[in-house]
Design a protein around this motif. Structure first.
Motif, mmCIF file in Angstrom:
data_model
loop_
_atom_site.group_PDB
_atom_site.id
_atom_site.type_symbol
_atom_site.label_atom_id
_atom_site.label_comp_id
_atom_site.label_asym_id
_atom_site.label_seq_id
_atom_site.Cartn_x
_atom_site.Cartn_y
_atom_site.Cartn_z
ATOM 1 N N PRO A 149 11.820 6.034 2.751
ATOM 2 C CA PRO A 149 11.934 5.161 3.931
ATOM 3 C C PRO A 149 13.373 5.069 4.424
ATOM 4 N N PHE A 150 13.546 5.103 5.778
ATOM 5 C CA PHE A 150 14.862 4.967 6.372
ATOM 6 C C PHE A 150 15.148 3.477 6.526
ATOM 7 N N ARG A 151 16.136 2.997 5.797
ATOM 8 C CA ARG A 151 16.390 1.551 5.738
ATOM 9 C C ARG A 151 17.422 1.136 6.787
ATOM 10 N N VAL A 152 17.072 0.082 7.519
ATOM 11 C CA VAL A 152 17.998 -0.465 8.514
ATOM 12 C C VAL A 152 18.709 -1.652 7.881
ATOM 13 N N GLU A 154 0.828 -1.209 0.000
ATOM 14 C CA GLU A 154 0.000 0.000 0.000
ATOM 15 C C GLU A 154 0.863 1.262 0.000
ATOM 16 N N GLU A 155 2.080 1.163 0.542
ATOM 17 C CA GLU A 155 3.013 2.286 0.556
ATOM 18 C C GLU A 155 3.899 2.300 -0.691
ATOM 19 N N ASN A 156 3.614 1.392 -1.648
ATOM 20 C CA ASN A 156 4.383 1.276 -2.895
ATOM 21 C C ASN A 156 5.848 0.903 -2.656
ATOM 22 N N GLN A 157 6.113 0.181 -1.575
ATOM 23 C CA GLN A 157 7.453 -0.341 -1.307
ATOM 24 C C GLN A 157 7.471 -1.816 -1.723
ATOM 25 N N ASP A 158 7.285 -2.036 -3.027
ATOM 26 C CA ASP A 158 7.057 -3.385 -3.524
ATOM 27 C C ASP A 158 8.228 -4.334 -3.266
ATOM 28 N N GLN A 203 -3.155 -16.721 0.161
ATOM 29 C CA GLN A 203 -3.161 -15.259 0.276
ATOM 30 C C GLN A 203 -1.804 -14.678 -0.098
ATOM 31 N N MET A 204 -0.732 -15.377 0.269
ATOM 32 C CA MET A 204 0.611 -14.916 -0.100
ATOM 33 C C MET A 204 0.834 -15.030 -1.606
ATOM 34 N N ASP A 205 0.379 -16.144 -2.175
ATOM 35 C CA ASP A 205 0.565 -16.369 -3.618
ATOM 36 C C ASP A 205 -0.177 -15.338 -4.460
ATOM 37 N N PHE A 206 -1.177 -14.695 -3.884
ATOM 38 C CA PHE A 206 -1.923 -13.663 -4.608
ATOM 39 C C PHE A 206 -0.992 -12.549 -5.101
ATOM 40 N N TYR A 207 0.121 -12.332 -4.362
ATOM 41 C CA TYR A 207 1.028 -11.235 -4.698
ATOM 42 C C TYR A 207 2.206 -11.685 -5.571
ATOM 43 N N THR A 208 2.199 -12.945 -6.018
ATOM 44 C CA THR A 208 3.319 -13.462 -6.804
ATOM 45 C C THR A 208 3.540 -12.648 -8.077
ATOM 46 N N ALA A 209 2.457 -12.359 -8.803
ATOM 47 C CA ALA A 209 2.587 -11.611 -10.057
ATOM 48 C C ALA A 209 3.129 -10.198 -9.807
ATOM 49 N N ARG A 210 2.664 -9.575 -8.725
ATOM 50 C CA ARG A 210 3.141 -8.211 -8.431
ATOM 51 C C ARG A 210 4.630 -8.219 -8.110
ATOM 52 N N CYS A 211 5.087 -9.236 -7.380
ATOM 53 C CA CYS A 211 6.509 -9.333 -7.061
ATOM 54 C C CYS A 211 7.335 -9.583 -8.318
ATOM 55 N N ALA A 212 6.831 -10.447 -9.191
ATOM 56 C CA ALA A 212 7.544 -10.709 -10.440
ATOM 57 C C ALA A 212 7.662 -9.438 -11.268
ATOM 58 N N ASN A 213 6.596 -8.647 -11.305
ATOM 59 C CA ASN A 213 6.626 -7.393 -12.055
ATOM 60 C C ASN A 213 7.618 -6.401 -11.444
ATOM 61 N N ALA A 214 7.647 -6.342 -10.109
ATOM 62 C CA ALA A 214 8.578 -5.429 -9.434
ATOM 63 C C ALA A 214 10.019 -5.795 -9.754
#
Length: 346
Positions: free
Chosen positions: A310-313, A163-167, A191-202
């Motif tokens: 975002p401040f990355r640790v 939702e924050e576009n931090q894919d 539910q996790m697999d639902f985001y597989t395509a979005r991760c592949a695109n990222a």
């Protein structure tokens, strides 16, 4: 309120008072077993109170919880559990949030401290405060390395990061969550697999960007070499056009011939690249700094990268990706989720 219900309330309070008092009286003799019995009895009473609230007997349910709080010594881990019980039957979300905040700040060793973090995150997400919800979910994952709720918590965190576009960060979290999710938990895995395509695109976008950047660097380098070669040929033509060469001419020729190499040396060189393991990303510097303090307390080489959110640790500096992958595997065994990322080594 019926006489029978009043009797039940008094009975619950008396039993809890006896158990809590006996826990302090027994002391070091059998603290673990006594504490477990006390907590189990307390949780049973809270479940009964919640049932009464759900049946429309809110006053009776809350009276049970208030009786437990009165019988529990403030400052003890049991008091943190009692606050959690009160939050679960609170009349308003604000009342519940107040108790959850007290638990994670004043009673971090309470058996329900992790649950309080999750409940806080849900309340914050419902009102649109994604930054706070992300911070509390990340804290849960860091402080509860053996919890059976890590898989679902990772899914919630990934959803907020999407939702924050931090894919990319979301996909890394999702991979870690999938790794700790039981194979038989089909619903959660779906539910996790639902985001597989979005991760592949990222990942494809990042790859395409990397290819484009590399092509731009190669093109600039090739252009620089062409201009250097052209300058060299022009210098040679001017020198050979002269009838004779003196020592001064010879010296000038050598100087001129070195000019292309000098121009090449002035070209910007690629900065060295190292690798680190990213274990978190925060919307405020203060949250990132707190995470670094906790990680350094565990003996880890932690730092904050980035001058704006975002401040990355991130952990460590590794010369090769293979070294970073091995380090990430060790961090995972220690309960720290994360992923390897390339960083500018300058």
């Amino acid at each position: 309120m019926t006489t029978r219900l009043q009797f039940q309330i008094r009975r619950v309070a008396i039993i809890l008072g006896i158990l809590i008092s006996s826990r302090h009286a027994v002391g070091a003799q059998t603290p673990d077993s006594t504490a477990r019995r006390s907590m189990a009895t307390m949780d049973t009473a809270f479940a009964h109170a919640r049932q009464l609230v759900m049946e429309g007997k809110a006053a009776a349910g809350r009276q049970i919880v208030d009786s437990i709080l009165t019988a529990t010594p403030p400052g003890s881990p049991a008091y943190g559990n009692a606050l959690y019980g009160r939050a679960m039957v609170a009349p308003t979300a604000a009342d519940a949030e107040r108790d959850y905040q007290r638990i994670i700040v004043e009673y971090p060793l309470s058996a329900h401290a992790g649950d309080a973090l999750l409940q806080l995150a849900q309340l914050e997400r419902s009102r649109g405060d994604r930054a706070s919800a992300i911070a509390h979910l990340e804290r849960f994952l860091q402080e509860n390395p053996t919890s059976t709720k890590r898989g679902r918590t990772g899914l919630w965190l990934a959803q907020l990061l999407f939702e924050e576009n931090q894919d990319l960060t979301a996909c890394g979290v999702l991979d870690q969550a999938r790794a700790v999710t039981a194979a038989g938990d089909v619903e959660l895995r779906n539910q996790m697999d639902f985001y597989t395509a979005r991760c592949a695109n990222a990942l494809s976008v990042v790859h395409a960007d990397s290819v484009a950047r590399a092509a731009a660097v190669d093109s600039a380098h090739a252009d620089l070499m062409r201009r250097a070669e052209a300058a060299k040929r022009a210098a040679e033509k001017r020198l050979w056009a002269k009838p004779s060469k003196t020592k001064a001419d010879d010296s000038a020729s050598k100087h001129t011939e070195r000019r292309p190499a000098t121009r090449g040396a002035e070209a910007p060189s690629r900065s060295s690249v190292t690798y680190s393991v990213q274990v978190g990303a925060y919307t405020t510097r203060a949250e990132a700094d707190r995470a670094v303090v906790r990680l350094r307390a565990r003996g880890l080489e932690a730092r904050v990268d980035g001058a704006r959110k975002p401040f990355r640790v991130r952990l460590g500096h590794y010369k090769t990706r293979e070294e970073a992958d091995r380090a990430a595997a060790q961090f995972k065994k220690a309960g720290l989720g994360g992923f390897v990322t390339a960083v500018d080594g300058r």
